[in-house]
Design a protein around this motif. Sequence first.
Motif, PDB file in Angstrom:
ATOM      1  N   ASN A  42      33.227  44.891  24.885  1.00 28.79           N
ATOM      2  CA  ASN A  42      31.857  44.688  25.363  1.00 28.79           C
ATOM      3  C   ASN A  42      30.943  45.833  24.934  1.00 28.79           C
ATOM      4  OD1 ASN A  42      29.936  43.182  27.196  1.00 28.79           O
ATOM      5  ND2 ASN A  42      29.918  45.183  28.207  1.00 28.79           N
ATOM      6  N   ASP A  43      31.443  47.078  25.043  1.00 25.06           N
ATOM      7  CA  ASP A  43      30.617  48.223  24.639  1.00 25.06           C
ATOM      8  C   ASP A  43      30.355  48.219  23.142  1.00 25.06           C
ATOM      9  OD1 ASP A  43      30.472  49.159  27.229  1.00 25.06           O
ATOM     10  OD2 ASP A  43      32.276  50.395  27.025  1.00 25.06           O
ATOM     11  N   PHE A  44      31.373  47.855  22.351  1.00 26.75           N
ATOM     12  CA  PHE A  44      31.177  47.794  20.901  1.00 26.75           C
ATOM     13  C   PHE A  44      30.106  46.773  20.530  1.00 26.75           C
ATOM     14  CE2 PHE A  44      35.538  49.682  20.376  1.00 26.75           C
ATOM     15  CZ  PHE A  44      35.138  50.777  19.637  1.00 26.75           C
ATOM     16  N   LEU A  45      30.075  45.657  21.265  1.00 25.54           N
ATOM     17  CA  LEU A  45      29.123  44.594  20.942  1.00 25.54           C
ATOM     18  C   LEU A  45      27.710  44.915  21.406  1.00 25.54           C
ATOM     19  CD1 LEU A  45      31.250  41.411  21.811  1.00 25.54           C
ATOM     20  CD2 LEU A  45      30.758  42.362  19.547  1.00 25.54           C
ATOM     21  N   LEU A  46      27.588  45.587  22.559  1.00 33.54           N
ATOM     22  CA  LEU A  46      26.273  45.794  23.152  1.00 33.54           C
ATOM     23  C   LEU A  46      25.629  47.119  22.768  1.00 33.54           C
ATOM     24  CD1 LEU A  46      26.823  44.428  26.780  1.00 33.54           C
ATOM     25  CD2 LEU A  46      25.864  43.253  24.791  1.00 33.54           C
ATOM     26  N   LEU A  47      26.419  48.045  22.268  1.00 32.85           N
ATOM     27  CA  LEU A  47      25.899  49.383  21.996  1.00 32.85           C
ATOM     28  C   LEU A  47      25.606  49.541  20.503  1.00 32.85           C
ATOM     29  CD1 LEU A  47      25.263  52.020  23.468  1.00 32.85           C
ATOM     30  CD2 LEU A  47      27.565  52.797  22.907  1.00 32.85           C
ATOM     31  N   PRO A  48      24.328  49.534  20.104  1.00 37.22           N
ATOM     32  CA  PRO A  48      24.001  49.686  18.686  1.00 37.22           C
ATOM     33  C   PRO A  48      24.489  51.031  18.150  1.00 37.22           C
ATOM     34  CG  PRO A  48      22.097  48.939  19.964  1.00 37.22           C
ATOM     35  CD  PRO A  48      23.136  49.355  20.946  1.00 37.22           C
ATOM     36  N   GLY A  49      25.184  50.972  17.044  1.00 35.78           N
ATOM     37  CA  GLY A  49      25.677  52.197  16.436  1.00 35.78           C
ATOM     38  C   GLY A  49      26.689  52.936  17.280  1.00 35.78           C
ATOM     39  N   GLY A  50      27.324  52.228  18.223  1.00 38.23           N
ATOM     40  CA  GLY A  50      28.211  52.906  19.166  1.00 38.23           C
ATOM     41  C   GLY A  50      29.621  53.121  18.677  1.00 38.23           C
ATOM     42  N   PHE A  51      29.963  52.613  17.506  1.00 33.99           N
ATOM     43  CA  PHE A  51      31.355  52.736  17.056  1.00 33.99           C
ATOM     44  C   PHE A  51      31.790  54.187  16.950  1.00 33.99           C
ATOM     45  CE2 PHE A  51      34.506  53.250  13.695  1.00 33.99           C
ATOM     46  CZ  PHE A  51      35.506  52.397  14.148  1.00 33.99           C
ATOM     47  N   LEU A  52      30.927  55.034  16.392  1.00 34.97           N
ATOM     48  CA  LEU A  52      31.287  56.431  16.171  1.00 34.97           C
ATOM     49  C   LEU A  52      31.516  57.175  17.476  1.00 34.97           C
ATOM     50  CD1 LEU A  52      28.903  57.403  13.215  1.00 34.97           C
ATOM     51  CD2 LEU A  52      31.350  56.896  13.137  1.00 34.97           C
ATOM     52  N   ILE A  53      30.868  56.749  18.547  1.00 38.23           N
ATOM     53  CA  ILE A  53      31.041  57.444  19.813  1.00 38.23           C
ATOM     54  C   ILE A  53      32.131  56.808  20.681  1.00 38.23           C
ATOM     55  CG2 ILE A  53      29.345  56.122  21.147  1.00 38.23           C
ATOM     56  CD1 ILE A  53      28.491  58.750  22.439  1.00 38.23           C
ATOM     57  N   LEU A  54      32.385  55.512  20.472  1.00 40.85           N
ATOM     58  CA  LEU A  54      33.386  54.809  21.278  1.00 40.85           C
ATOM     59  C   LEU A  54      34.786  54.905  20.675  1.00 40.85           C
ATOM     60  CD1 LEU A  54      31.392  51.583  22.245  1.00 40.85           C
ATOM     61  CD2 LEU A  54      31.962  53.515  23.713  1.00 40.85           C
ATOM     62  N   ALA A  55      34.871  54.933  19.343  1.00 39.37           N
ATOM     63  CA  ALA A  55      36.187  54.955  18.702  1.00 39.37           C
ATOM     64  C   ALA A  55      37.019  56.170  19.098  1.00 39.37           C
ATOM     65  CB  ALA A  55      36.033  54.872  17.182  1.00 39.37           C
ATOM     66  N   PRO A  56      36.462  57.384  19.096  1.00 39.88           N
ATOM     67  CA  PRO A  56      37.278  58.521  19.532  1.00 39.88           C
ATOM     68  C   PRO A  56      37.771  58.373  20.966  1.00 39.88           C
ATOM     69  CG  PRO A  56      35.327  59.282  18.365  1.00 39.88           C
ATOM     70  CD  PRO A  56      35.139  57.820  18.605  1.00 39.88           C
ATOM     71  N   GLY A  57      36.916  57.840  21.851  1.00 41.81           N
ATOM     72  CA  GLY A  57      37.337  57.635  23.230  1.00 41.81           C
ATOM     73  C   GLY A  57      38.424  56.587  23.345  1.00 41.81           C
ATOM     74  N   TRP A  58      38.359  55.559  22.506  1.00 44.89           N
ATOM     75  CA  TRP A  58      39.402  54.520  22.496  1.00 44.89           C
ATOM     76  C   TRP A  58      40.743  55.115  22.096  1.00 44.89           C
ATOM     77  CZ3 TRP A  58      42.119  52.425  18.222  1.00 44.89           C
ATOM     78  CH2 TRP A  58      42.823  51.252  18.486  1.00 44.89           C
ATOM     79  N   ILE A  59      40.726  55.938  21.054  1.00 50.03           N
ATOM     80  CA  ILE A  59      41.968  56.559  20.591  1.00 50.03           C
ATOM     81  C   ILE A  59      42.518  57.530  21.631  1.00 50.03           C
ATOM     82  CG2 ILE A  59      42.964  58.085  18.848  1.00 50.03           C
ATOM     83  CD1 ILE A  59      40.969  56.902  16.839  1.00 50.03           C
ATOM     84  N   SER A  60      41.643  58.368  22.185  1.00 46.44           N
ATOM     85  CA  SER A  60      42.106  59.345  23.173  1.00 46.44           C
ATOM     86  C   SER A  60      42.635  58.659  24.424  1.00 46.44           C
ATOM     87  CB  SER A  60      40.973  60.311  23.533  1.00 46.44           C
ATOM     88  OG  SER A  60      39.919  59.625  24.194  1.00 46.44           O
ATOM     89  N   SER A  61      42.030  57.546  24.812  1.00 48.51           N
ATOM     90  CA  SER A  61      42.508  56.812  25.995  1.00 48.51           C
ATOM     91  C   SER A  61      43.929  56.296  25.776  1.00 48.51           C
ATOM     92  CB  SER A  61      41.577  55.635  26.307  1.00 48.51           C
ATOM     93  OG  SER A  61      40.291  56.079  26.675  1.00 48.51           O
ATOM     94  N   ILE A  62      44.209  55.791  24.583  1.00 46.27           N
ATOM     95  CA  ILE A  62      45.545  55.280  24.283  1.00 46.27           C
ATOM     96  C   ILE A  62      46.564  56.425  24.270  1.00 46.27           C
ATOM     97  CG2 ILE A  62      46.966  54.202  22.490  1.00 46.27           C
ATOM     98  CD1 ILE A  62      44.508  52.507  21.782  1.00 46.27           C
ATOM     99  N   VAL A  63      46.185  57.549  23.662  1.00 47.78           N
ATOM    100  CA  VAL A  63      47.101  58.697  23.628  1.00 47.78           C
ATOM    101  C   VAL A  63      47.394  59.189  25.039  1.00 47.78           C
ATOM    102  CG1 VAL A  63      47.350  61.094  22.891  1.00 47.78           C
ATOM    103  CG2 VAL A  63      46.414  59.395  21.309  1.00 47.78           C
TER     104      VAL A  63
END
Length: 359
Positions: free
Chosen positions: A24-45
Amino acid sequence: MAGMMRAREALILAVTLWTALSINDFLLLPGGFLILAPGWISSIVLALLLAQVLQRLENLPRQQAIGFGVLAVMATAASQAVFDVTAIMTIGPHVLPGGTGVPGFAIADTFDKAILQFRMSLMWNTVAFGFYAAAISLLNAQRQKLDAEMRALRYELNPHFLFNTLNSIAGLIEEGSGGRADRMVLSLSRFLQTTLTLDPLHDVPLVDEIALQRDYLEIERERFADRMTFDIRLPAGLETALVPSLILQPLIENAVKHGVAASRTPVTIVLEARREADRLLLSVENGLPEDGSAYGKPAGMGVGIRNIADRLQARFGNRWRFSTGPVEGGLYRASIELPLRMVLGCSHGEIRPELHDTY
Protein backbone atom coordinates in the motif's frame (compact mmCIF):
# COMPACT_ATOMS: atom_id res chain seq x y z
CA MET A 1 16.70 -30.58 9.50
CA ALA A 2 14.23 -29.09 11.97
CA GLY A 3 16.39 -25.98 12.41
CA MET A 4 16.67 -25.54 8.64
CA MET A 5 12.93 -25.88 8.22
CA ARG A 6 12.25 -23.32 10.94
CA ALA A 7 14.67 -20.82 9.37
CA ARG A 8 13.00 -21.30 6.00
CA GLU A 9 9.53 -20.86 7.46
CA ALA A 10 10.63 -17.76 9.35
CA LEU A 11 12.09 -16.23 6.17
CA ILE A 12 9.00 -16.98 4.08
CA LEU A 13 6.70 -15.57 6.74
CA ALA A 14 8.82 -12.43 7.15
CA VAL A 15 9.03 -11.70 3.42
CA THR A 16 5.31 -12.35 2.95
CA LEU A 17 4.24 -10.23 5.91
CA TRP A 18 6.37 -7.17 5.23
CA THR A 19 5.74 -7.28 1.50
CA ALA A 20 2.01 -7.25 2.19
CA LEU A 21 2.42 -4.37 4.65
CA SER A 22 4.54 -2.36 2.20
CA ILE A 23 2.44 -2.76 -0.95
CA ASN A 24 0.00 0.00 0.00
CA ASP A 25 2.81 2.44 0.86
CA PHE A 26 4.65 1.66 -2.38
CA LEU A 27 1.50 2.38 -4.37
CA LEU A 28 0.40 5.53 -2.55
CA LEU A 29 3.74 7.18 -1.84
CA PRO A 30 5.20 8.96 -4.90
CA GLY A 31 8.89 8.27 -5.18
CA GLY A 32 8.73 6.26 -1.97
CA PHE A 33 10.67 3.21 -3.14
CA LEU A 34 14.04 4.62 -2.08
CA ILE A 35 12.80 5.32 1.43
CA LEU A 36 10.63 2.21 1.89
CA ALA A 37 12.97 -0.41 0.41
CA PRO A 38 15.65 -0.08 3.11
CA GLY A 39 12.98 -0.36 5.80
CA TRP A 40 11.54 -3.45 4.10
CA ILE A 41 14.93 -5.13 4.07
CA SER A 42 15.78 -4.16 7.65
CA SER A 43 12.38 -5.39 8.86
CA ILE A 44 13.00 -8.82 7.34
CA VAL A 45 16.51 -9.02 8.81
CA LEU A 46 15.24 -8.01 12.26
CA ALA A 47 12.36 -10.48 11.97
CA LEU A 48 14.79 -13.33 11.32
CA LEU A 49 16.88 -12.28 14.32
CA LEU A 50 13.70 -12.15 16.41
CA ALA A 51 12.78 -15.67 15.25
CA GLN A 52 16.20 -16.90 16.41
CA VAL A 53 15.70 -15.29 19.82
CA LEU A 54 12.21 -16.79 20.19
CA GLN A 55 13.56 -20.23 19.29
CA ARG A 56 16.19 -19.96 22.02
CA LEU A 57 13.50 -18.97 24.53
CA GLU A 58 11.57 -22.22 23.97
CA ASN A 59 13.58 -24.04 26.64
CA LEU A 60 12.76 -21.49 29.36
CA PRO A 61 9.79 -21.77 31.73
CA ARG A 62 6.61 -20.46 30.13
CA GLN A 63 6.34 -17.23 32.13
CA GLN A 64 9.99 -16.34 31.56
CA ALA A 65 9.70 -17.15 27.86
CA ILE A 66 6.67 -14.86 27.52
CA GLY A 67 8.35 -12.03 29.43
CA PHE A 68 11.60 -12.19 27.47
CA GLY A 69 9.61 -12.63 24.27
CA VAL A 70 7.70 -9.39 24.87
CA LEU A 71 10.98 -7.59 25.60
CA ALA A 72 12.48 -9.02 22.41
CA VAL A 73 9.52 -7.78 20.36
CA MET A 74 9.77 -4.30 21.91
CA ALA A 75 13.53 -4.15 21.33
CA THR A 76 13.10 -5.23 17.73
CA ALA A 77 10.32 -2.70 17.15
CA ALA A 78 12.42 0.06 18.71
CA SER A 79 15.40 -0.86 16.53
CA GLN A 80 13.25 -0.68 13.42
CA ALA A 81 11.73 2.63 14.57
CA VAL A 82 15.21 4.13 14.99
CA PHE A 83 16.11 2.90 11.51
CA ASP A 84 12.89 4.39 10.09
CA VAL A 85 13.52 7.81 11.65
CA THR A 86 17.12 7.81 10.46
CA ALA A 87 16.06 6.91 6.92
CA ILE A 88 13.36 9.59 6.92
CA MET A 89 15.76 12.24 8.22
CA THR A 90 18.48 11.44 5.70
CA ILE A 91 16.56 10.36 2.63
CA GLY A 92 13.07 11.80 3.09
CA PRO A 93 13.74 15.44 2.24
CA HIS A 94 15.29 14.39 -1.07
CA VAL A 95 12.70 11.88 -2.26
CA LEU A 96 9.42 13.03 -0.67
CA PRO A 97 8.24 16.25 -2.32
CA GLY A 98 5.70 17.99 -0.15
CA GLY A 99 7.39 17.09 3.13
CA THR A 100 4.85 16.93 5.95
CA GLY A 101 2.02 16.90 3.46
CA VAL A 102 2.70 13.23 2.71
CA PRO A 103 0.17 11.09 4.66
CA GLY A 104 1.77 8.89 7.31
CA PHE A 105 5.08 10.78 7.36
CA ALA A 106 6.29 13.69 9.44
CA ILE A 107 9.62 14.69 7.90
CA ALA A 108 11.91 14.70 10.92
CA ASP A 109 13.68 17.98 10.28
CA THR A 110 13.23 19.03 13.90
CA PHE A 111 13.62 17.27 17.23
CA ASP A 112 9.87 17.35 17.94
CA LYS A 113 9.06 15.86 14.55
CA ALA A 114 11.72 13.17 15.03
CA ILE A 115 10.12 12.17 18.37
CA LEU A 116 6.68 12.13 16.73
CA GLN A 117 7.93 9.97 13.87
CA PHE A 118 9.66 7.61 16.31
CA ARG A 119 6.46 7.16 18.32
CA MET A 120 4.42 6.49 15.18
CA SER A 121 6.98 4.00 13.87
CA LEU A 122 7.36 2.30 17.27
CA MET A 123 3.62 1.67 17.61
CA TRP A 124 3.33 0.39 14.07
CA ASN A 125 6.36 -1.91 14.33
CA THR A 126 5.30 -3.23 17.73
CA VAL A 127 2.05 -4.42 16.18
CA ALA A 128 3.81 -5.88 13.13
CA PHE A 129 6.59 -7.66 15.03
CA GLY A 130 4.12 -8.80 17.69
CA PHE A 131 1.98 -10.43 15.01
CA TYR A 132 5.08 -12.02 13.51
CA ALA A 133 6.21 -13.36 16.90
CA ALA A 134 2.75 -14.83 17.53
CA ALA A 135 2.78 -16.55 14.13
CA ILE A 136 6.28 -17.96 14.72
CA SER A 137 5.27 -19.23 18.16
CA LEU A 138 2.20 -20.92 16.68
CA LEU A 139 4.29 -22.59 13.96
CA ASN A 140 6.79 -23.80 16.57
CA ALA A 141 4.03 -25.18 18.78
CA GLN A 142 2.50 -27.08 15.86
CA ARG A 143 5.91 -28.46 14.89
CA GLN A 144 6.64 -29.55 18.45
CA LYS A 145 3.31 -31.37 18.59
CA LEU A 146 4.03 -33.12 15.29
CA ASP A 147 7.57 -33.95 16.42
CA ALA A 148 6.24 -35.53 19.61
CA GLU A 149 3.68 -37.58 17.67
CA MET A 150 6.27 -38.79 15.17
CA ARG A 151 8.76 -39.74 17.87
CA ALA A 152 6.08 -41.64 19.78
CA LEU A 153 5.15 -43.57 16.64
CA ARG A 154 8.78 -44.43 15.89
CA TYR A 155 9.61 -45.47 19.45
CA GLU A 156 6.48 -47.62 19.51
CA LEU A 157 7.99 -49.57 16.63
CA ASN A 158 11.36 -50.39 18.22
CA PRO A 159 10.10 -52.74 21.01
CA HIS A 160 7.86 -54.48 18.46
CA PHE A 161 10.80 -55.15 16.17
CA LEU A 162 13.10 -56.17 19.04
CA PHE A 163 10.57 -58.71 20.34
CA ASN A 164 10.27 -60.36 16.93
CA THR A 165 14.04 -60.56 16.45
CA LEU A 166 14.74 -61.92 19.93
CA ASN A 167 12.02 -64.48 19.35
CA SER A 168 13.87 -65.60 16.23
CA ILE A 169 17.13 -65.92 18.18
CA ALA A 170 15.35 -67.94 20.85
CA GLY A 171 14.05 -70.24 18.13
CA LEU A 172 17.58 -70.89 16.88
CA ILE A 173 18.79 -71.68 20.39
CA GLU A 174 15.91 -74.12 20.89
CA GLU A 175 16.89 -75.84 17.64
CA GLY A 176 20.46 -76.21 18.89
CA SER A 177 21.86 -73.87 16.24
CA GLY A 178 24.21 -72.01 18.56
CA GLY A 179 26.57 -70.81 15.84
CA ARG A 180 23.77 -69.32 13.78
CA ALA A 181 22.30 -67.74 16.93
CA ASP A 182 25.67 -66.11 17.67
CA ARG A 183 25.88 -64.68 14.16
CA MET A 184 22.32 -63.43 14.49
CA VAL A 185 23.09 -61.68 17.79
CA LEU A 186 26.06 -59.92 16.20
CA SER A 187 23.93 -58.90 13.21
CA LEU A 188 21.21 -57.69 15.57
CA SER A 189 23.74 -55.60 17.48
CA ARG A 190 24.89 -53.87 14.29
CA PHE A 191 21.32 -53.39 13.13
CA LEU A 192 20.17 -51.85 16.42
CA GLN A 193 23.21 -49.58 16.53
CA THR A 194 22.03 -48.09 13.26
CA THR A 195 18.28 -48.06 13.78
CA LEU A 196 18.25 -46.71 17.32
CA THR A 197 20.37 -43.71 16.33
CA LEU A 198 18.12 -42.74 13.43
CA ASP A 199 16.13 -39.54 13.93
CA PRO A 200 12.45 -40.43 13.41
CA LEU A 201 11.81 -36.95 12.00
CA HIS A 202 14.41 -37.26 9.27
CA ASP A 203 13.79 -38.82 5.90
CA VAL A 204 16.53 -41.06 4.55
CA PRO A 205 17.63 -41.98 1.03
CA LEU A 206 15.86 -45.08 -0.23
CA VAL A 207 19.16 -46.89 -0.74
CA ASP A 208 19.91 -46.53 3.00
CA GLU A 209 16.44 -47.71 4.01
CA ILE A 210 16.76 -50.76 1.78
CA ALA A 211 20.24 -51.48 3.13
CA LEU A 212 18.76 -51.64 6.64
CA GLN A 213 16.03 -53.99 5.49
CA ARG A 214 18.63 -56.19 3.78
CA ASP A 215 20.44 -56.43 7.13
CA TYR A 216 17.24 -57.47 8.84
CA LEU A 217 16.46 -60.04 6.16
CA GLU A 218 19.95 -61.46 6.58
CA ILE A 219 19.21 -61.84 10.29
CA GLU A 220 16.01 -63.75 9.62
CA ARG A 221 17.58 -65.84 6.89
CA GLU A 222 19.87 -67.29 9.54
CA ARG A 223 16.78 -68.85 11.05
CA PHE A 224 14.94 -69.81 7.87
CA ALA A 225 17.92 -70.59 5.64
CA ASP A 226 16.29 -73.69 4.17
CA ARG A 227 13.03 -72.03 3.13
CA MET A 228 13.58 -68.29 2.82
CA THR A 229 15.06 -66.18 0.03
CA PHE A 230 14.63 -62.51 -0.69
CA ASP A 231 14.78 -60.42 -3.83
CA ILE A 232 15.52 -56.66 -3.74
CA ARG A 233 14.68 -54.59 -6.81
CA LEU A 234 15.88 -50.99 -6.82
CA PRO A 235 15.87 -49.29 -10.25
CA ALA A 236 18.69 -46.95 -11.16
CA GLY A 237 17.83 -43.35 -10.31
CA LEU A 238 15.71 -44.07 -7.24
CA GLU A 239 18.53 -44.56 -4.75
CA THR A 240 18.31 -40.96 -3.56
CA ALA A 241 14.52 -40.86 -3.28
CA LEU A 242 13.58 -39.79 0.24
CA VAL A 243 11.45 -42.00 2.49
CA PRO A 244 10.59 -41.93 6.22
CA SER A 245 13.18 -43.92 8.15
CA LEU A 246 12.22 -47.56 8.90
CA ILE A 247 8.91 -47.19 7.04
CA LEU A 248 9.45 -50.62 5.43
CA GLN A 249 10.37 -52.41 8.64
CA PRO A 250 6.84 -53.52 9.69
CA LEU A 251 6.15 -54.82 6.17
CA ILE A 252 9.32 -56.91 6.17
CA GLU A 253 8.53 -58.22 9.66
CA ASN A 254 5.02 -59.24 8.60
CA ALA A 255 6.34 -60.95 5.48
CA VAL A 256 8.70 -63.03 7.60
CA LYS A 257 6.22 -63.76 10.38
CA HIS A 258 3.10 -64.46 8.31
CA GLY A 259 4.74 -65.65 5.12
CA VAL A 260 7.94 -67.54 5.90
CA ALA A 261 7.35 -68.69 9.48
CA ALA A 262 3.80 -69.84 8.76
CA SER A 263 4.71 -71.82 5.64
CA ARG A 264 6.26 -75.27 5.29
CA THR A 265 7.52 -74.58 1.76
CA PRO A 266 10.19 -72.12 0.53
CA VAL A 267 9.05 -68.50 0.41
CA THR A 268 10.61 -65.59 -1.45
CA ILE A 269 10.19 -62.06 -0.12
CA VAL A 270 10.33 -59.43 -2.86
CA LEU A 271 11.12 -55.83 -1.92
CA GLU A 272 10.59 -53.55 -4.91
CA ALA A 273 10.72 -49.82 -5.60
CA ARG A 274 9.49 -48.16 -8.75
CA ARG A 275 8.55 -44.76 -10.08
CA GLU A 276 5.27 -43.72 -11.66
CA ALA A 277 5.33 -40.09 -12.83
CA ASP A 278 5.90 -38.01 -9.67
CA ARG A 279 5.07 -40.86 -7.29
CA LEU A 280 7.27 -43.41 -5.53
CA LEU A 281 5.83 -46.91 -5.11
CA LEU A 282 7.26 -49.34 -2.58
CA SER A 283 6.01 -52.89 -2.20
CA VAL A 284 6.79 -55.98 -0.16
CA GLU A 285 5.48 -59.25 -1.55
CA ASN A 286 5.65 -62.79 -0.19
CA GLY A 287 4.08 -66.17 -0.71
CA LEU A 288 1.09 -67.19 1.40
CA PRO A 289 0.91 -70.36 3.48
CA GLU A 290 -0.78 -73.25 1.76
CA ASP A 291 -4.10 -72.67 3.57
CA GLY A 292 -3.85 -68.86 3.39
CA SER A 293 -4.68 -68.59 7.09
CA ALA A 294 -1.87 -66.27 8.13
CA TYR A 295 -3.70 -63.17 6.95
CA GLY A 296 -7.14 -64.10 8.11
CA LYS A 297 -7.73 -61.09 10.31
CA PRO A 298 -8.66 -57.71 8.77
CA ALA A 299 -5.80 -55.68 7.33
CA GLY A 300 -4.60 -52.83 9.51
CA MET A 301 -5.17 -54.54 12.85
CA GLY A 302 -1.46 -55.17 13.57
CA VAL A 303 0.72 -52.74 15.52
CA GLY A 304 3.18 -52.36 12.66
CA ILE A 305 0.56 -51.79 9.97
CA ARG A 306 -1.32 -49.26 12.09
CA ASN A 307 1.98 -47.54 12.85
CA ILE A 308 2.76 -47.13 9.13
CA ALA A 309 -0.63 -45.54 8.43
CA ASP A 310 -0.26 -43.14 11.38
CA ARG A 311 3.26 -42.11 10.37
CA LEU A 312 2.26 -41.53 6.74
CA GLN A 313 -0.75 -39.47 7.78
CA ALA A 314 1.35 -37.31 10.10
CA ARG A 315 4.09 -36.89 7.49
CA PHE A 316 2.17 -36.48 4.21
CA GLY A 317 -1.42 -35.57 5.05
CA ASN A 318 -3.59 -36.94 2.26
CA ARG A 319 -0.76 -37.40 -0.27
CA TRP A 320 -0.15 -41.10 0.41
CA ARG A 321 -1.75 -44.47 -0.21
CA PHE A 322 -1.25 -47.72 1.65
CA SER A 323 -2.80 -51.05 0.76
CA THR A 324 -2.37 -54.65 1.87
CA GLY A 325 -3.97 -57.87 0.71
CA PRO A 326 -3.68 -61.08 -1.31
CA VAL A 327 -2.88 -60.84 -5.04
CA GLU A 328 -2.83 -63.33 -7.89
CA GLY A 329 -0.44 -66.25 -7.77
CA GLY A 330 -0.96 -67.07 -4.10
CA LEU A 331 0.96 -63.99 -2.98
CA TYR A 332 0.41 -61.28 -0.41
CA ARG A 333 1.43 -57.71 -1.18
CA ALA A 334 1.75 -54.54 0.90
CA SER A 335 2.19 -51.33 -1.11
CA ILE A 336 3.04 -47.75 -0.14
CA GLU A 337 2.65 -44.82 -2.53
CA LEU A 338 4.36 -41.53 -1.67
CA PRO A 339 5.25 -38.24 -3.36
CA LEU A 340 8.59 -38.67 -5.12
CA ARG A 341 11.23 -36.46 -3.48
CA MET A 342 14.92 -36.67 -4.26
CA VAL A 343 18.00 -35.76 -2.23
CA LEU A 344 19.12 -32.29 -3.30
CA GLY A 345 22.41 -32.05 -5.14
CA CYS A 346 22.29 -35.52 -6.71
CA SER A 347 21.71 -36.11 -10.40
CA HIS A 348 20.74 -39.35 -12.07
CA GLY A 349 24.14 -39.46 -13.71
CA GLU A 350 25.78 -39.95 -10.33
CA ILE A 351 23.68 -43.00 -9.47
CA ARG A 352 25.03 -46.51 -9.79
CA PRO A 353 23.35 -49.09 -12.05
CA GLU A 354 20.10 -50.83 -11.17
CA LEU A 355 20.21 -53.04 -8.08
CA HIS A 356 18.51 -56.41 -8.40
CA ASP A 357 19.82 -58.77 -5.75
CA THR A 358 18.50 -62.21 -4.87
CA TYR A 359 19.59 -63.98 -1.69
